[in-house]
Design a protein around this motif. Sequence first.
Motif, mmCIF file in Angstrom:
data_model
loop_
_atom_site.group_PDB
_atom_site.id
_atom_site.type_symbol
_atom_site.label_atom_id
_atom_site.label_comp_id
_atom_site.label_asym_id
_atom_site.label_seq_id
_atom_site.Cartn_x
_atom_site.Cartn_y
_atom_site.Cartn_z
ATOM 1 N N VAL A 46 0.894 -1.190 -0.014
ATOM 2 C CA VAL A 46 -0.094 -0.158 0.061
ATOM 3 C C VAL A 46 1.004 1.193 -0.009
ATOM 4 O O VAL A 46 0.566 2.094 -0.821
ATOM 5 N N ALA A 47 1.763 1.326 0.764
ATOM 6 C CA ALA A 47 2.681 2.493 0.857
ATOM 7 C C ALA A 47 3.570 2.733 -0.428
ATOM 8 O O ALA A 47 3.793 3.707 -0.785
ATOM 9 N N ARG A 48 3.863 1.553 -1.195
ATOM 10 C CA ARG A 48 4.632 1.643 -2.383
ATOM 11 C C ARG A 48 3.380 2.084 -3.528
ATOM 12 O O ARG A 48 3.977 3.049 -4.558
ATOM 13 N N HIS A 49 2.438 1.382 -3.444
ATOM 14 C CA HIS A 49 1.802 1.715 -4.819
ATOM 15 C C HIS A 49 0.460 2.419 -4.575
ATOM 16 O O HIS A 49 -0.276 3.060 -5.508
ATOM 17 N N GLY A 50 -0.044 2.719 -3.340
ATOM 18 C CA GLY A 50 -1.100 4.063 -2.968
ATOM 19 C C GLY A 50 -2.433 3.530 -3.669
ATOM 20 O O GLY A 50 -2.898 2.101 -3.428
ATOM 21 N N ASP A 51 -3.220 4.451 -4.111
ATOM 22 C CA ASP A 51 -4.646 4.085 -4.658
ATOM 23 C C ASP A 51 -4.465 3.137 -5.781
ATOM 24 O O ASP A 51 -5.563 2.816 -6.392
ATOM 25 N N SER A 52 -3.412 3.035 -6.463
ATOM 26 C CA SER A 52 -3.270 2.123 -7.639
ATOM 27 C C SER A 52 -3.187 0.623 -7.580
ATOM 28 O O SER A 52 -2.952 -0.169 -8.054
ATOM 29 N N LEU A 53 -3.252 0.342 -6.162
ATOM 30 C CA LEU A 53 -3.312 -1.132 -5.701
ATOM 31 C C LEU A 53 -4.495 -1.642 -5.379
ATOM 32 O O LEU A 53 -5.401 -0.996 -4.802
ATOM 33 N N ALA A 54 -4.702 -2.950 -5.734
ATOM 34 C CA ALA A 54 -6.140 -3.692 -5.265
ATOM 35 C C ALA A 54 -5.441 -4.800 -4.623
ATOM 36 O O ALA A 54 -4.302 -5.488 -4.986
ATOM 37 N N VAL A 55 -6.038 -5.406 -3.421
ATOM 38 C CA VAL A 55 -5.556 -6.664 -2.749
ATOM 39 C C VAL A 55 -6.868 -7.718 -3.151
ATOM 40 O O VAL A 55 -8.001 -7.237 -2.609
ATOM 41 N N VAL A 56 -6.510 -8.668 -3.707
ATOM 42 C CA VAL A 56 -7.429 -9.795 -4.055
ATOM 43 C C VAL A 56 -7.237 -10.834 -2.860
ATOM 44 O O VAL A 56 -6.279 -11.411 -2.876
ATOM 45 N N TRP A 57 -8.151 -10.980 -1.999
ATOM 46 C CA TRP A 57 -8.470 -11.866 -0.530
ATOM 47 C C TRP A 57 -8.984 -13.167 -1.344
ATOM 48 O O TRP A 57 -9.960 -13.302 -0.919
ATOM 49 N N PHE A 58 -8.204 -14.035 -1.730
ATOM 50 C CA PHE A 58 -8.646 -15.509 -1.798
ATOM 51 C C PHE A 58 -8.529 -16.371 -0.784
ATOM 52 O O PHE A 58 -7.509 -16.344 0.124
ATOM 53 N N ASP A 59 -9.557 -16.388 -0.073
ATOM 54 C CA ASP A 59 -9.857 -16.918 1.159
ATOM 55 C C ASP A 59 -11.177 -17.661 1.526
ATOM 56 O O ASP A 59 -12.218 -16.871 1.229
ATOM 57 N N ALA A 60 -11.478 -18.750 2.000
ATOM 58 C CA ALA A 60 -12.779 -19.129 2.671
ATOM 59 C C ALA A 60 -13.285 -18.060 3.973
ATOM 60 O O ALA A 60 -14.326 -18.281 4.007
ATOM 61 N N HIS A 61 -12.498 -17.378 4.439
ATOM 62 C CA HIS A 61 -12.908 -16.474 5.468
ATOM 63 C C HIS A 61 -12.412 -15.158 5.008
ATOM 64 O O HIS A 61 -11.622 -14.869 4.478
ATOM 65 N N ALA A 62 -13.421 -13.842 5.345
ATOM 66 C CA ALA A 62 -13.199 -12.727 5.208
ATOM 67 C C ALA A 62 -12.016 -12.177 5.877
ATOM 68 O O ALA A 62 -11.518 -10.993 5.780
ATOM 69 N N ASP A 63 -11.879 -12.669 7.290
ATOM 70 C CA ASP A 63 -10.824 -11.920 8.194
ATOM 71 C C ASP A 63 -11.266 -10.597 8.449
ATOM 72 O O ASP A 63 -10.389 -9.620 8.376
ATOM 73 N N LEU A 64 -12.552 -10.191 8.498
ATOM 74 C CA LEU A 64 -12.826 -8.756 8.803
ATOM 75 C C LEU A 64 -13.589 -8.611 10.189
ATOM 76 O O LEU A 64 -14.322 -7.674 10.467
ATOM 77 N N ASN A 65 -13.188 -9.341 10.950
ATOM 78 C CA ASN A 65 -13.790 -9.106 12.258
ATOM 79 C C ASN A 65 -12.747 -8.145 13.004
ATOM 80 O O ASN A 65 -11.877 -7.776 12.755
ATOM 81 N N THR A 66 -13.204 -7.549 14.292
ATOM 82 C CA THR A 66 -12.679 -6.716 15.216
ATOM 83 C C THR A 66 -12.439 -7.440 16.458
ATOM 84 O O THR A 66 -13.211 -8.544 16.521
ATOM 85 N N PRO A 67 -11.688 -7.037 17.391
ATOM 86 C CA PRO A 67 -11.337 -7.615 18.709
ATOM 87 C C PRO A 67 -13.004 -7.588 19.430
ATOM 88 O O PRO A 67 -13.439 -8.529 20.270
ATOM 89 N N ASP A 68 -13.942 -6.644 18.944
ATOM 90 C CA ASP A 68 -15.288 -6.529 19.775
ATOM 91 C C ASP A 68 -16.385 -7.694 18.935
ATOM 92 O O ASP A 68 -17.116 -7.824 19.322
ATOM 93 N N THR A 69 -15.874 -7.897 17.709
ATOM 94 C CA THR A 69 -16.964 -8.785 16.918
ATOM 95 C C THR A 69 -16.452 -10.195 16.916
ATOM 96 O O THR A 69 -17.230 -11.026 16.342
ATOM 97 N N SER A 70 -15.091 -10.426 17.192
ATOM 98 C CA SER A 70 -14.927 -11.850 16.937
ATOM 99 C C SER A 70 -15.269 -12.720 17.884
ATOM 100 O O SER A 70 -15.156 -12.601 18.929
ATOM 101 N N PRO A 71 -15.956 -13.819 17.352
ATOM 102 C CA PRO A 71 -16.457 -14.840 18.303
ATOM 103 C C PRO A 71 -15.462 -15.652 19.077
ATOM 104 O O PRO A 71 -15.582 -16.092 19.810
ATOM 105 N N SER A 72 -14.228 -15.797 18.274
ATOM 106 C CA SER A 72 -13.179 -16.549 18.908
ATOM 107 C C SER A 72 -12.115 -15.744 19.322
ATOM 108 O O SER A 72 -11.359 -16.208 20.240
ATOM 109 N N GLY A 73 -11.874 -14.411 19.137
ATOM 110 C CA GLY A 73 -10.752 -13.648 19.712
ATOM 111 C C GLY A 73 -9.465 -13.915 18.946
ATOM 112 O O GLY A 73 -8.714 -13.252 19.343
#
Length: 225
Positions: A46-73
């Motif tokens: 991100v620091a190198r490419h800024g707004d010209s970067l996209a991240v494709v997240w190939f994953d069965a899980h979204a990994d978008l929890n926070t410490p407050d929302t994560s069921p497992s922590g």
Amino acid sequence: MPWAHPEELPIRLGYGQCSSLVVPALLTGLAGHGRPLELAPVARAVARHGDSLAVVWFDAHADLNTPDTSPSGGFHGMVLRTLLGQGPSQLVPRPEERLSTRQIVLAGARALDPAELDFIESERIRALSVQALREPDQLISAVAGTGATHVYIHLDLDVLDPEHFTSLFCPEPGGLHPDQLRAALHALTKRFNFAGIGITEHAPAADSANSDHVLQRILDGMAFQ
């Protein structure tokens, strides 16, 4: 150990074998439970490419929890949210290293917590189902829609269907066929400038020779330039 900035964290690749290779873009790792290791390389991209970067997240899980929302922590389920600046405070990247939601394309996520679903919907994050990835056209269109010229690929191997790839820590049924993943990866690196790749959740076992062959076939011939 107290939290620290990603660049200050010790790199410990456990829970299985690990190997790495250097490509012109970024260091690429193959690791067991290694999603937290994505913090530093993605932040650097991100620091190198800024707004010209996209991240494709190939994953069965979204990994978008926070410490407050994560069921497992478990932090492994907060990595992408942390890259957005909303994770554990001591691990949040610097402002110039943070992703925005418009730079993310989720690919093959199918095991999502309710809070993650709400966040994806409210932030209008681009998300492609396994069905949508049967051919790479929709993926290429989604990444192009971000306006990116460079792509970083997060490849959690549990995006694959465990019927076809068994060397996984967290298998989730209904995933991609290896040939579909190969087509998607090759299409991405052919269409966009390659910024880096991280490969995680590899769990090799004594009888994993077939899975190793599958993984090699997926990656062979990719344009790591």
